[in-house]
Design an enzyme around this catalytic site. Structure first.
Site, PDB file in Angstrom:
ATOM      1  N   LYS A 311       0.835  -1.199   0.000  1.00 42.80           N
ATOM      2  CA  LYS A 311       0.000   0.000   0.000  1.00 42.80           C
ATOM      3  C   LYS A 311       0.871   1.250   0.000  1.00 42.80           C
ATOM      4  O   LYS A 311       2.027   1.208   0.434  1.00 42.80           O
ATOM      5  CB  LYS A 311      -0.880   0.029   1.260  1.00 42.80           C
ATOM      6  CG  LYS A 311      -1.951  -1.047   1.346  1.00 42.80           C
ATOM      7  CD  LYS A 311      -2.702  -0.913   2.655  1.00 42.80           C
ATOM      8  CE  LYS A 311      -3.754  -2.008   2.820  1.00 42.80           C
ATOM      9  NZ  LYS A 311      -4.900  -1.809   1.909  1.00 42.80           N
ATOM     10  N   ARG A 385     -10.280 -11.596   1.881  1.00 42.00           N
ATOM     11  CA  ARG A 385     -11.162 -12.640   1.342  1.00 42.00           C
ATOM     12  C   ARG A 385     -10.528 -14.025   1.434  1.00 42.00           C
ATOM     13  O   ARG A 385     -11.249 -15.027   1.454  1.00 42.00           O
ATOM     14  CB  ARG A 385     -11.558 -12.285  -0.090  1.00 42.00           C
ATOM     15  CG  ARG A 385     -10.439 -12.221  -1.092  1.00 42.00           C
ATOM     16  CD  ARG A 385     -10.789 -11.368  -2.312  1.00 42.00           C
ATOM     17  NE  ARG A 385     -10.817  -9.949  -1.986  1.00 42.00           N
ATOM     18  CZ  ARG A 385     -11.125  -8.987  -2.849  1.00 42.00           C
ATOM     19  NH1 ARG A 385     -11.423  -9.297  -4.102  1.00 42.00           N
ATOM     20  NH2 ARG A 385     -11.133  -7.719  -2.482  1.00 42.00           N
TER      21      ARG A 385
END
Length: 540
Positions: A311, A385
């Site tokens: 990120k 996920r």
């Protein structure tokens, strides 16, 4: 009104004799400080008296020019001080608007400082456009503002007018006063809110428990990642549940995770020096411990750097709260236990960090989930996920009445709804109805999102594996493709995925929450569980 156009000296002379002494003690955010003595001077007088603060509500007039109406507690206090409060309000400026406050000092020896808060229209009720109970939200916001004023005056205890809904008033006061300052030397005074009167004590206590549950989630999400590691998170929850005899907490180590073939979860965890934990909570509140439970599943990434798909550094510190799903579902179970809700709940939280290292997942790697499906990891920053895939497979072992997972899953959810509501993807209208109706009461709203086959095709069209962990059209419909991915690990007929990325933090959108991690939607999950415990409908 014309009298206020006269010179200041003549205005002061027109005040009632007692008001000439007390009128100067009025402070309003809507008026200049000339209306009263300096704040610190008045605070010193109030604090030195050793009394409590008092927050009282007042409703707006149904007609713009009509007189405002006190709550029953406000009326009673006004009678106690021989009508002085009402008269002071009349000379201290325009009618008090919703969410605004005025402070008065010296009216009563037991309450050196009294804050009057604007509640808006009486009997506001459910606003169908806003999808919440406007009256309850008005109370929460107003009471929070009043209690913060008392805290600024450094008065350690405040009695709060129930304002016709003691639960909402308690929630507003406890949520509004919360602030994470554990690691600061200089801390704000801790103020204890209490119910003014005793007529609604049960509802008040219920509101306190609801709010403390959300504050627990806020605490866990706000704490630095080096203070809330996977094991420390699990130990915090275990400690909170230790006193309940009908709760069992299992802190599963990495060896247990490997034995249960949770390859997707382990592939994320292996990049960090912090070992993963699988936290499993069993709350047995139902009349029959064998009754089908409600199963909560929460994403527990205690710090998300993005992994190899790193990120940007700006704002990365906020990723200490990427375990918001685990924080909210665990806090909801702690709250359910405190309320002694009559149903069984199981909580599952896969906990780990997502870090770059020589052992971390690489873009293009293929991992195998618990149900045998293979996943191509095209973006290591779509890691949540992967954790949830294995946890959802495991959740099917419990003959669940319903499975609800929560996760700060996608930035796309923030883009779609912002902080207005949690996005809900579900295969069950029955489940959606309960979540939606619960959110109207709590004011922590939900909004239904699509689970179309359109999105499923975008994650199943994968060159190397059964599934890709991102949609083939990259950012398009990112929250929807993430939900479609999770659906591939669900066979239960009543499942809901809550993407809480947009409601993770609060700037100033929710007036009764201070800036910081929001702990949303903990109260909605609790209210949902409470409604489910009263629903005798057989969903199996």
């Amino acid at each position: 009104m014309r009298s206020w156009a006269r010179p200041p000296a003549r205005r002061a002379a027109m005040l009632l004799p007692w008001a000439r002494g007390l009128g100067a003690r009025c402070l309003s955010r809507q008026l200049p400080l000339a209306c009263g003595a300096p704040l610190r001077e008045r605070a010193a007088r109030g604090h030195g008296a050793g009394g409590k603060g008092l927050v009282l509500g007042i409703y707006s007039s149904e007609k713009d020019e009509g007189p405002a109406q006190f709550t029953s507690a406000g009326d009673a206090f006004d009678r106690l001080v021989s009508g002085k409060l009402r008269e002071l309000l009349a000379v201290c400026g325009p009618p008090l608007k919703k969410g605004k406050t005025r402070i008065f000092h010296g009216l009563h020896q037991d309450f050196p400082s009294v804050v009057v808060v604007g509640l808006g229209k009486k009997n506001a009720g459910v606003n169908d456009q806003e999808n919440w109970d406007e009256g309850k939200e008005n109370i929460r916001a107003a009471v929070a503002a009043g209690c913060r004023h008392i805290q600024d005056l450094e008065i350690p205890c405040v009695e709060v007018d129930p304002c016709g809904d003691a639960q909402a008033a308690a929630e507003g006061s406890v949520l509004g006063l919360h602030e994470y300052n554990e690691l600061k030397q200089k801390k704000k005074l801790v103020v204890t809110p209490q119910l003014h009167g005793s007529a609604e004590s049960e509802a008040w206590q219920k509101g306190v428990i609801y709010a403390e549950g959300q504050n627990l989630a806020r605490y866990l999400m706000e704490a630095p990642a080096n203070y809330i590691t996977p094991i420390k998170f699990a130990e915090q929850i275990e400690q909170k549940l230790r006193s309940f005899s009908n709760v069992k907490v299992h802190i599963r180590p990495e060896s247990w995770i490997a034995t249960h073939q949770m390859g997707a979860f382990l592939s994320v965890a292996k990049g960090s020096a912090e070992p993963p934990i699988f936290l499993e909570i069993h709350y047995l509140g139902g009349a029959n411990t064998n009754d089908s439970p409600l199963v909560f599943v929460g994403k527990g990434v205690t710090f998300d750097s993005g992994g190899i798909s790193l990120k940007p550094s700006s704002g990365m510190d906020a990723m200490r709260a990427d375990m918001g799903g685990a924080a909210t579902i665990c806090s909801a179970i702690v709250t359910a236990a405190a309320l002694n809700l009559p149903l069984n709940i199981i909580g599952l939280a896969p906990l780990c960090e997502n870090m770059p290292s020589g052992k971390a997942n690489k873009p293009g790697d293929v991992v195998r989930a618990k149900n045998g499906k293979t996943i191509q990891v095209d973006n290591t920053d779509a890691e949540g996920r992967l954790l949830l895939a294995d946890a959802l497979c495991y959740a099917h072992n419990f003959n669940a009445r319903a499975i609800v997972n929560a996760a700060t899953l996608t930035g796309a959810m923030d883009v779609a709804l912002g902080s207005a509501a949690t996005g809900v993807f579900t295969n069950s209208s029955w489940l959606w109805t309960h979540l939606y109706e619960a959110s109207i009461l709590t004011g922590d709203r939900v909004w239904r999102m699509p689970l179309f086959e359109h999105y499923t095709k975008q994650v199943t069209d994968c060159p190397l594996a059964d599934l890709s962990n991102i949609g083939k059209y990259s950012r398009a419909g990112g929250a929807c493709t993430a939900a479609a991915f999770l659906k591939e690990f669900v066979t239960a007929s009543h499942w809901a995925h809550l993407d809480i990325a947009g409601v993770m933090s609060n700037k100033d959108e929710v007036p009764y929450l201070r800036k910081g991690m929001a702990g949303r939607p903990t109260r909605t999950l609790v209210e949902f569980a409470a409604r489910l415990s009263q629903d005798s409908h057989n969903t199996k």
